[in-house]
Motif scaffolding. Structure first.
Motif, PDB file in Angstrom:
ATOM      1  N   HIS A  76       3.349  -8.353  -7.976  1.00  0.00           N
ATOM      2  CA  HIS A  76       2.730  -7.915  -9.222  1.00  0.00           C
ATOM      3  C   HIS A  76       1.222  -7.752  -9.058  1.00  0.00           C
ATOM      4  O   HIS A  76       0.617  -6.838  -9.650  1.00  0.00           O
ATOM      5  CB  HIS A  76       3.042  -8.890 -10.351  1.00  0.00           C
ATOM      6  CG  HIS A  76       4.447  -8.793 -10.850  1.00  0.00           C
ATOM      7  ND1 HIS A  76       4.867  -9.387 -12.018  1.00  0.00           N
ATOM      8  CD2 HIS A  76       5.539  -8.174 -10.330  1.00  0.00           C
ATOM      9  CE1 HIS A  76       6.157  -9.137 -12.197  1.00  0.00           C
ATOM     10  NE2 HIS A  76       6.579  -8.403 -11.178  1.00  0.00           N
ATOM     11  N   ALA A  77       0.618  -8.619  -8.256  1.00  0.00           N
ATOM     12  CA  ALA A  77      -0.820  -8.463  -8.003  1.00  0.00           C
ATOM     13  C   ALA A  77      -1.108  -7.128  -7.324  1.00  0.00           C
ATOM     14  O   ALA A  77      -2.084  -6.436  -7.663  1.00  0.00           O
ATOM     15  CB  ALA A  77      -1.323  -9.620  -7.136  1.00  0.00           C
ATOM     16  N   ALA A  78      -0.254  -6.744  -6.384  1.00  0.00           N
ATOM     17  CA  ALA A  78      -0.432  -5.455  -5.713  1.00  0.00           C
ATOM     18  C   ALA A  78      -0.207  -4.295  -6.674  1.00  0.00           C
ATOM     19  O   ALA A  78      -0.927  -3.281  -6.630  1.00  0.00           O
ATOM     20  CB  ALA A  78       0.528  -5.356  -4.533  1.00  0.00           C
ATOM     21  N   LEU A  79       0.787  -4.422  -7.537  1.00  0.00           N
ATOM     22  CA  LEU A  79       1.048  -3.374  -8.515  1.00  0.00           C
ATOM     23  C   LEU A  79      -0.126  -3.198  -9.465  1.00  0.00           C
ATOM     24  O   LEU A  79      -0.532  -2.066  -9.772  1.00  0.00           O
ATOM     25  CB  LEU A  79       2.318  -3.715  -9.309  1.00  0.00           C
ATOM     26  CG  LEU A  79       3.636  -3.534  -8.569  1.00  0.00           C
ATOM     27  CD1 LEU A  79       4.754  -4.289  -9.297  1.00  0.00           C
ATOM     28  CD2 LEU A  79       3.996  -2.064  -8.446  1.00  0.00           C
ATOM     29  N   ALA A  82      -2.931  -1.448  -7.854  1.00  0.00           N
ATOM     30  CA  ALA A  82      -2.647  -0.028  -7.658  1.00  0.00           C
ATOM     31  C   ALA A  82      -2.670   0.749  -8.964  1.00  0.00           C
ATOM     32  O   ALA A  82      -3.224   1.849  -9.042  1.00  0.00           O
ATOM     33  CB  ALA A  82      -1.284   0.136  -6.982  1.00  0.00           C
ATOM     34  N   GLN A  83      -2.065   0.156 -10.003  1.00  0.00           N
ATOM     35  CA  GLN A  83      -1.958   0.850 -11.296  1.00  0.00           C
ATOM     36  C   GLN A  83      -1.918  -0.206 -12.392  1.00  0.00           C
ATOM     37  O   GLN A  83      -0.867  -0.780 -12.656  1.00  0.00           O
ATOM     38  CB  GLN A  83      -0.694   1.715 -11.324  1.00  0.00           C
ATOM     39  CG  GLN A  83      -0.495   2.492 -12.631  1.00  0.00           C
ATOM     40  CD  GLN A  83       0.728   3.378 -12.568  1.00  0.00           C
ATOM     41  OE1 GLN A  83       0.916   4.147 -11.629  1.00  0.00           O
ATOM     42  NE2 GLN A  83       1.585   3.294 -13.580  1.00  0.00           N
ATOM     43  N   PRO A  84      -3.048  -0.497 -13.016  1.00  0.00           N
ATOM     44  CA  PRO A  84      -3.090  -1.540 -14.038  1.00  0.00           C
ATOM     45  C   PRO A  84      -2.031  -1.343 -15.119  1.00  0.00           C
ATOM     46  O   PRO A  84      -1.816  -0.234 -15.608  1.00  0.00           O
ATOM     47  CB  PRO A  84      -4.503  -1.404 -14.614  1.00  0.00           C
ATOM     48  CG  PRO A  84      -5.301  -0.841 -13.471  1.00  0.00           C
ATOM     49  CD  PRO A  84      -4.365   0.112 -12.770  1.00  0.00           C
ATOM     50  N   GLY A  85      -1.346  -2.428 -15.450  1.00  0.00           N
ATOM     51  CA  GLY A  85      -0.306  -2.396 -16.466  1.00  0.00           C
ATOM     52  C   GLY A  85       1.082  -2.106 -15.938  1.00  0.00           C
ATOM     53  O   GLY A  85       2.072  -2.240 -16.679  1.00  0.00           O
ATOM     54  N   SER A  86       1.195  -1.756 -14.665  1.00  0.00           N
ATOM     55  CA  SER A  86       2.494  -1.329 -14.141  1.00  0.00           C
ATOM     56  C   SER A  86       3.494  -2.467 -13.992  1.00  0.00           C
ATOM     57  O   SER A  86       4.696  -2.218 -13.913  1.00  0.00           O
ATOM     58  CB  SER A  86       2.318  -0.624 -12.798  1.00  0.00           C
ATOM     59  OG  SER A  86       1.669  -1.460 -11.859  1.00  0.00           O
ATOM     60  N   VAL A 148       5.428   3.189  -7.939  1.00  0.00           N
ATOM     61  CA  VAL A 148       3.993   2.904  -8.035  1.00  0.00           C
ATOM     62  C   VAL A 148       3.426   2.568  -6.660  1.00  0.00           C
ATOM     63  O   VAL A 148       2.384   3.094  -6.257  1.00  0.00           O
ATOM     64  CB  VAL A 148       3.742   1.748  -9.023  1.00  0.00           C
ATOM     65  CG1 VAL A 148       2.263   1.328  -9.001  1.00  0.00           C
ATOM     66  CG2 VAL A 148       4.151   2.147 -10.435  1.00  0.00           C
ATOM     67  N   LEU A 149       4.096   1.684  -5.954  1.00  0.00           N
ATOM     68  CA  LEU A 149       3.602   1.283  -4.637  1.00  0.00           C
ATOM     69  C   LEU A 149       3.548   2.473  -3.691  1.00  0.00           C
ATOM     70  O   LEU A 149       2.575   2.646  -2.940  1.00  0.00           O
ATOM     71  CB  LEU A 149       4.489   0.184  -4.064  1.00  0.00           C
ATOM     72  CG  LEU A 149       4.450  -1.169  -4.794  1.00  0.00           C
ATOM     73  CD1 LEU A 149       5.504  -2.111  -4.224  1.00  0.00           C
ATOM     74  CD2 LEU A 149       3.066  -1.799  -4.700  1.00  0.00           C
ATOM     75  N   TRP A 150       4.584   3.292  -3.690  1.00  0.00           N
ATOM     76  CA  TRP A 150       4.623   4.434  -2.781  1.00  0.00           C
ATOM     77  C   TRP A 150       3.581   5.492  -3.147  1.00  0.00           C
ATOM     78  O   TRP A 150       3.100   6.213  -2.282  1.00  0.00           O
ATOM     79  CB  TRP A 150       6.025   5.046  -2.776  1.00  0.00           C
ATOM     80  CG  TRP A 150       7.064   4.134  -2.188  1.00  0.00           C
ATOM     81  CD1 TRP A 150       6.851   3.085  -1.335  1.00  0.00           C
ATOM     82  CD2 TRP A 150       8.467   4.174  -2.422  1.00  0.00           C
ATOM     83  NE1 TRP A 150       8.047   2.479  -1.023  1.00  0.00           N
ATOM     84  CE2 TRP A 150       9.062   3.122  -1.668  1.00  0.00           C
ATOM     85  CE3 TRP A 150       9.294   4.995  -3.185  1.00  0.00           C
ATOM     86  CZ2 TRP A 150      10.431   2.876  -1.670  1.00  0.00           C
ATOM     87  CZ3 TRP A 150      10.669   4.757  -3.182  1.00  0.00           C
ATOM     88  CH2 TRP A 150      11.229   3.710  -2.422  1.00  0.00           C
ATOM     89  N   ARG A 151       3.250   5.572  -4.430  1.00  0.00           N
ATOM     90  CA  ARG A 151       2.254   6.562  -4.859  1.00  0.00           C
ATOM     91  C   ARG A 151       0.835   6.150  -4.453  1.00  0.00           C
ATOM     92  O   ARG A 151       0.003   7.002  -4.122  1.00  0.00           O
ATOM     93  CB  ARG A 151       2.325   6.737  -6.382  1.00  0.00           C
ATOM     94  CG  ARG A 151       1.463   7.870  -6.942  1.00  0.00           C
ATOM     95  CD  ARG A 151       1.603   7.971  -8.452  1.00  0.00           C
ATOM     96  NE  ARG A 151       2.991   8.057  -8.856  1.00  0.00           N
ATOM     97  CZ  ARG A 151       3.617   7.179  -9.651  1.00  0.00           C
ATOM     98  NH1 ARG A 151       2.940   6.134 -10.139  1.00  0.00           N
ATOM     99  NH2 ARG A 151       4.875   7.324  -9.970  1.00  0.00           N
ATOM    100  N   ALA A 156       1.853   0.508   5.534  1.00  0.00           N
ATOM    101  CA  ALA A 156       1.156  -0.618   6.161  1.00  0.00           C
ATOM    102  C   ALA A 156       0.584  -1.566   5.111  1.00  0.00           C
ATOM    103  O   ALA A 156       0.624  -2.795   5.272  1.00  0.00           O
ATOM    104  CB  ALA A 156       0.060  -0.111   7.085  1.00  0.00           C
ATOM    105  N   GLN A 157       0.073  -1.019   4.028  1.00  0.00           N
ATOM    106  CA  GLN A 157      -0.465  -1.861   2.952  1.00  0.00           C
ATOM    107  C   GLN A 157       0.643  -2.641   2.252  1.00  0.00           C
ATOM    108  O   GLN A 157       0.468  -3.814   1.898  1.00  0.00           O
ATOM    109  CB  GLN A 157      -1.229  -0.988   1.961  1.00  0.00           C
ATOM    110  CG  GLN A 157      -2.540  -0.445   2.508  1.00  0.00           C
ATOM    111  CD  GLN A 157      -3.168   0.592   1.602  1.00  0.00           C
ATOM    112  OE1 GLN A 157      -2.469   1.382   0.935  1.00  0.00           O
ATOM    113  NE2 GLN A 157      -4.484   0.638   1.569  1.00  0.00           N
ATOM    114  N   ILE A 158       1.789  -2.001   2.044  1.00  0.00           N
ATOM    115  CA  ILE A 158       2.923  -2.687   1.418  1.00  0.00           C
ATOM    116  C   ILE A 158       3.424  -3.803   2.331  1.00  0.00           C
ATOM    117  O   ILE A 158       3.717  -4.923   1.880  1.00  0.00           O
ATOM    118  CB  ILE A 158       4.045  -1.691   1.093  1.00  0.00           C
ATOM    119  CG1 ILE A 158       3.562  -0.645   0.079  1.00  0.00           C
ATOM    120  CG2 ILE A 158       5.273  -2.419   0.549  1.00  0.00           C
ATOM    121  CD1 ILE A 158       4.514   0.522  -0.121  1.00  0.00           C
TER     122      ILE A 158
END
Length: 240
Positions: A76-79, A82-86, A148-151, A156-158
């Motif tokens: 969730h921190a990564a999400l 990447a995109q706040p609220g996701s 979201v993660l893929w966008r 490598a970051q994931i």
């Protein structure tokens, strides 16, 4: 996102991008379904068998608590970065899951204290609802969250997020998860998992891990895994 959209997303990207959810969710689905069957089979006149089924349930609930926390802290921190609220909807569902876990744990404890057929049936129905909710929830994560993660992130970051998560886990938790992951994965995924471990850990540690991963498999699955790892097939069949 409707079912058609989710299916299209899976077809388009799930096999080409890194999926942080796939292996652990397969492990969770395998364990949830096995435990649901065990709880459905409770006959309170058989005390030892009832205790074994409730032990399986309590272990599953502990795993679910930990999984929620791991996702909150790392995925969730990564999400959100990447995109706040996701991750907001999933975070709300996690709170509901924590409530359901507490209720199931209380029902399990009550059935231990006072074994009764009606209590066992209520526990089974409650667990079935919990499992069904989790199946829907995991599908949402695998489609909407992965999108979201893929966008916004490279593979490598994931993978770096996953590596930080894995580094935070105690060895006992990893050891507990491995046989369920082995059970849930397909042959190619299982070989990738164990092949990676074979390269990453000392040989004596890997032998213990391999025994654990082999334990829940059928004889053909054990043979296929041994061949993929370049080892002689291991005779015998052990089911968890």
């Amino acid at each position: 996102m409707n079912l058609s959209d989710a299916t299209q997303l899976l077809r388009a990207e799930a096999l080409t991008r890194y999926d942080i959810y796939r292996w652990i969710h397969k492990a969770l689905r395998a364990r949830m379904c096995r435990v649901l069957v065990a709880v459905g089979g409770i006959d309170v006149s058989d005390g030892p068998a009832t205790a074994r089924a409730l032990d399986q349930l309590d272990a599953l609930l502990a795993v679910c608590r930990g999984h929620l926390q791991h996702e909150n802290d790392f995925v969730h921190a990564a999400l959100e970065a990447a995109q706040p609220g996701s991750s907001a909807d999933a975070a709300d569902e996690h709170v509901d899951h924590e409530t359901h876990i507490a209720a199931l744990a209380a029902a399990s404890a009550a059935l231990r204290r006072e074994p009764a057929a009606d209590g066992a049936l209520r526990l089974y129905h409650a667990l079935a609802l919990f499992v069904s909710e989790n199946l829907v929830h995991m599908h949402m994560e695998e489609t909407e969250h992965n999108a979201v993660l893929w966008r916004h992130c490279t593979d490598a970051q994931i993978q770096a997020v996953e590596q930080r998560l894995m580094a935070s886990l105690p060895p006992a938790e990893l050891a507990d998860t491995l046989p369920w992951m082995s059970l849930g994965l397909n042959a190619t995924e299982r070989a990738q998992l164990l092949g990676g471990l074979q390269q990453a850990v000392p040989a004596p540690v890997f032998e213990t891990m391999l025994d654990s991963a082999m334990a829940p498999l059928t004889e053909p699955q054990r043979t296929a895994l041994a061949r993929a790892l370049g080892r002689a097939p291991v005779p015998g069949l052990v089911m968890c």
